[in-house]
Design a protein around this motif. Structure first.
Motif, PDB file in Angstrom:
ATOM      1  N   ASP A 130       5.053 -18.140   0.724  1.00 43.58           N
ATOM      2  CA  ASP A 130       4.619 -16.852   1.255  1.00 43.58           C
ATOM      3  C   ASP A 130       5.098 -15.675   0.407  1.00 43.58           C
ATOM      4  O   ASP A 130       4.943 -14.520   0.809  1.00 43.58           O
ATOM      5  CB  ASP A 130       5.109 -16.669   2.692  1.00 43.58           C
ATOM      6  N   LEU A 131       5.657 -15.963  -0.771  1.00 41.15           N
ATOM      7  CA  LEU A 131       6.123 -14.904  -1.667  1.00 41.15           C
ATOM      8  C   LEU A 131       5.242 -14.852  -2.918  1.00 41.15           C
ATOM      9  O   LEU A 131       4.707 -15.866  -3.371  1.00 41.15           O
ATOM     10  CB  LEU A 131       7.571 -15.150  -2.087  1.00 41.15           C
ATOM     11  N   ILE A 132       5.115 -13.662  -3.472  1.00 39.41           N
ATOM     12  CA  ILE A 132       4.411 -13.476  -4.742  1.00 39.41           C
ATOM     13  C   ILE A 132       5.376 -13.813  -5.872  1.00 39.41           C
ATOM     14  O   ILE A 132       6.480 -13.272  -5.942  1.00 39.41           O
ATOM     15  CB  ILE A 132       3.931 -12.022  -4.898  1.00 39.41           C
ATOM     16  N   ARG A 133       4.974 -14.726  -6.755  1.00 34.25           N
ATOM     17  CA  ARG A 133       5.760 -15.094  -7.929  1.00 34.25           C
ATOM     18  C   ARG A 133       4.890 -14.896  -9.166  1.00 34.25           C
ATOM     19  O   ARG A 133       3.828 -15.526  -9.283  1.00 34.25           O
ATOM     20  CB  ARG A 133       6.225 -16.554  -7.832  1.00 34.25           C
ATOM     21  N   PRO A 155      12.710 -11.806   2.895  1.00 35.13           N
ATOM     22  CA  PRO A 155      11.341 -11.288   2.871  1.00 35.13           C
ATOM     23  C   PRO A 155      11.043 -10.462   4.120  1.00 35.13           C
ATOM     24  O   PRO A 155      11.458 -10.829   5.226  1.00 35.13           O
ATOM     25  CB  PRO A 155      10.478 -12.559   2.836  1.00 35.13           C
ATOM     26  N   LEU A 156      10.333  -9.360   3.953  1.00 39.68           N
ATOM     27  CA  LEU A 156       9.941  -8.536   5.088  1.00 39.68           C
ATOM     28  C   LEU A 156       8.861  -9.273   5.885  1.00 39.68           C
ATOM     29  O   LEU A 156       7.905  -9.795   5.299  1.00 39.68           O
ATOM     30  CB  LEU A 156       9.408  -7.195   4.600  1.00 39.68           C
ATOM     31  N   PRO A 157       8.973  -9.304   7.213  1.00 41.17           N
ATOM     32  CA  PRO A 157       7.994 -10.054   8.021  1.00 41.17           C
ATOM     33  C   PRO A 157       6.553  -9.629   7.770  1.00 41.17           C
ATOM     34  O   PRO A 157       5.664 -10.484   7.697  1.00 41.17           O
ATOM     35  CB  PRO A 157       8.431  -9.757   9.461  1.00 41.17           C
ATOM     36  N   VAL A 158       6.292  -8.341   7.631  1.00 36.13           N
ATOM     37  CA  VAL A 158       4.917  -7.902   7.419  1.00 36.13           C
ATOM     38  C   VAL A 158       4.409  -8.352   6.052  1.00 36.13           C
ATOM     39  O   VAL A 158       3.226  -8.681   5.893  1.00 36.13           O
ATOM     40  CB  VAL A 158       4.779  -6.370   7.590  1.00 36.13           C
ATOM     41  N   VAL A 159       5.287  -8.411   5.062  1.00 34.10           N
ATOM     42  CA  VAL A 159       4.896  -8.892   3.738  1.00 34.10           C
ATOM     43  C   VAL A 159       4.539 -10.376   3.810  1.00 34.10           C
ATOM     44  O   VAL A 159       3.537 -10.817   3.241  1.00 34.10           O
ATOM     45  CB  VAL A 159       6.018  -8.642   2.711  1.00 34.10           C
ATOM     46  N   VAL A 160       5.371 -11.142   4.510  1.00 35.81           N
ATOM     47  CA  VAL A 160       5.093 -12.572   4.675  1.00 35.81           C
ATOM     48  C   VAL A 160       3.734 -12.772   5.342  1.00 35.81           C
ATOM     49  O   VAL A 160       2.925 -13.608   4.903  1.00 35.81           O
ATOM     50  CB  VAL A 160       6.204 -13.249   5.502  1.00 35.81           C
ATOM     51  N   ASN A 163       0.952 -11.712   2.838  1.00 35.66           N
ATOM     52  CA  ASN A 163       0.883 -12.664   1.725  1.00 35.66           C
ATOM     53  C   ASN A 163       0.267 -13.984   2.158  1.00 35.66           C
ATOM     54  O   ASN A 163      -0.503 -14.607   1.417  1.00 35.66           O
ATOM     55  CB  ASN A 163       2.282 -12.918   1.159  1.00 35.66           C
ATOM     56  N   ARG A 164       0.613 -14.415   3.372  1.00 38.27           N
ATOM     57  CA  ARG A 164       0.045 -15.668   3.884  1.00 38.27           C
ATOM     58  C   ARG A 164      -1.450 -15.509   4.120  1.00 38.27           C
ATOM     59  O   ARG A 164      -2.236 -16.404   3.784  1.00 38.27           O
ATOM     60  CB  ARG A 164       0.761 -16.041   5.179  1.00 38.27           C
ATOM     61  N   LEU A 165      -1.843 -14.376   4.656  1.00 37.83           N
ATOM     62  CA  LEU A 165      -3.257 -14.130   4.945  1.00 37.83           C
ATOM     63  C   LEU A 165      -4.083 -14.076   3.659  1.00 37.83           C
ATOM     64  O   LEU A 165      -5.189 -14.616   3.583  1.00 37.83           O
ATOM     65  CB  LEU A 165      -3.390 -12.821   5.725  1.00 37.83           C
ATOM     66  N   LEU A 166      -3.522 -13.435   2.632  1.00 40.03           N
ATOM     67  CA  LEU A 166      -4.249 -13.278   1.369  1.00 40.03           C
ATOM     68  C   LEU A 166      -4.035 -14.448   0.412  1.00 40.03           C
ATOM     69  O   LEU A 166      -4.619 -14.476  -0.673  1.00 40.03           O
ATOM     70  CB  LEU A 166      -3.832 -11.963   0.690  1.00 40.03           C
ATOM     71  N   ASP A 167      -3.167 -15.387   0.800  1.00 42.46           N
ATOM     72  CA  ASP A 167      -2.892 -16.612   0.023  1.00 42.46           C
ATOM     73  C   ASP A 167      -2.217 -16.298  -1.311  1.00 42.46           C
ATOM     74  O   ASP A 167      -2.739 -16.587  -2.387  1.00 42.46           O
ATOM     75  CB  ASP A 167      -4.179 -17.406  -0.207  1.00 42.46           C
ATOM     76  N   ALA A 168      -1.034 -15.705  -1.193  1.00 40.73           N
ATOM     77  CA  ALA A 168      -0.267 -15.350  -2.392  1.00 40.73           C
ATOM     78  C   ALA A 168       0.133 -16.568  -3.209  1.00 40.73           C
ATOM     79  O   ALA A 168       0.294 -16.478  -4.429  1.00 40.73           O
ATOM     80  CB  ALA A 168       0.985 -14.569  -1.992  1.00 40.73           C
ATOM     81  N   ASP A 169       0.292 -17.703  -2.570  1.00 39.50           N
ATOM     82  CA  ASP A 169       0.689 -18.903  -3.300  1.00 39.50           C
ATOM     83  C   ASP A 169      -0.397 -19.332  -4.276  1.00 39.50           C
ATOM     84  O   ASP A 169      -0.115 -19.800  -5.374  1.00 39.50           O
ATOM     85  CB  ASP A 169       0.989 -20.030  -2.306  1.00 39.50           C
ATOM     86  N   ASP A 170      -1.658 -19.156  -3.893  1.00 40.24           N
ATOM     87  CA  ASP A 170      -2.776 -19.568  -4.741  1.00 40.24           C
ATOM     88  C   ASP A 170      -3.216 -18.457  -5.698  1.00 40.24           C
ATOM     89  O   ASP A 170      -3.684 -18.735  -6.801  1.00 40.24           O
ATOM     90  CB  ASP A 170      -3.956 -19.982  -3.860  1.00 40.24           C
TER      91      ASP A 170
END
Length: 213
Positions: A130-133, A155-160, A163-170
């Motif tokens: 859930d983090l941007i790398r 991590p800030l809850p709203v950021v998590v 990020n999860r909604l926008l799929d930061a991992d992918d």
């Protein structure tokens, strides 16, 4: 120590290990990853030497490798043999973090960030999906600092949630651009709303972004 312990430790700490390696060592690992016809145990011995030389005393992976070497003197298992068990599955790992895409915006890398190694040293998990790398052109993994609470480093809850909604991992570059670029729906840069009264609008803006896709 069983072979799986060595492989699991390498995977868990790989971003941190990669940051500690110098460029010749990184190049050596890339060459080993490309050597698909080589002897797995020979490759594993070289991986062991390159990794161990980069690690400071007391590092958990170095201690694990040292334990396997000491154990080997009893005639049961070698560190290289342990690595060889799974070296065929480590090709992507040995190549190191992926390079930025050709169209990566360098201004995103210029934003305030923390390296994966430093974030891990603070007791946090830089591999959290859930983090941007973002991986810079030197191979260092960086996490944009706006994602974290300034006091706890968590991590800030709203950021998590965003990020999860926008799929930061992918799509870490695309999501970083969303956070740090101007947003017409919000009429500001989303990251600027963190910690303000307007923070509650961020998730709705992310949903609106998805609706436009």
């Amino acid at each position: 120590m069983v072979p799986e312990d060595v492989l699991a430790a390498l995977r868990e700490h790989w971003d941190e290990i990669w940051d500690l390696l110098d460029e010749p060592s990184r190049a050596g690992l890339r060459a080993l990853a490309a050597d698909t016809s080589g002897d797995p145990e020979r490759i594993a011995r070289k991986v062991q030497r390159l990794v161990r030389a980069a690690l400071p005393d007391g590092h958990p992976v170095r201690e694990l490798l040292d334990d396997n070497v000491r154990y080997a003197r009893g005639g049961d298992v070698t560190a290289s043999g342990a690595l060889a068990v799974g070296v065929g599955n480590l090709g992507a790992l040995l190549l190191g973090p992926p390079a930025p895409p050709d169209d990566a915006d360098d201004w995103l890398l210029a934003a305030d960030s923390v390296t994966a190694a430093d974030y891990r040293a603070g007791g946090h998990d830089p591999a959290d999906p859930d983090l941007i790398r973002l991986t810079d052109r030197q191979g260092t993994v960086r996490l944009p600092s706006f994602q974290f609470d300034g006091d706890s480093g968590r991590p800030l809850p709203v950021v998590v949630a965003v990020n999860r909604l926008l799929d930061a991992d992918d799509d870490p570059w695309g999501v970083a651009d969303w956070w740090l670029g101007a947003n017409a729906w919000l009429d500001t840069v989303p990251a600027r709303l963190l910690g303000t009264a307007g923070e509650h609008t961020l998730l709705a803006a992310a949903r609106a972004e998805i609706a436009e896709w």
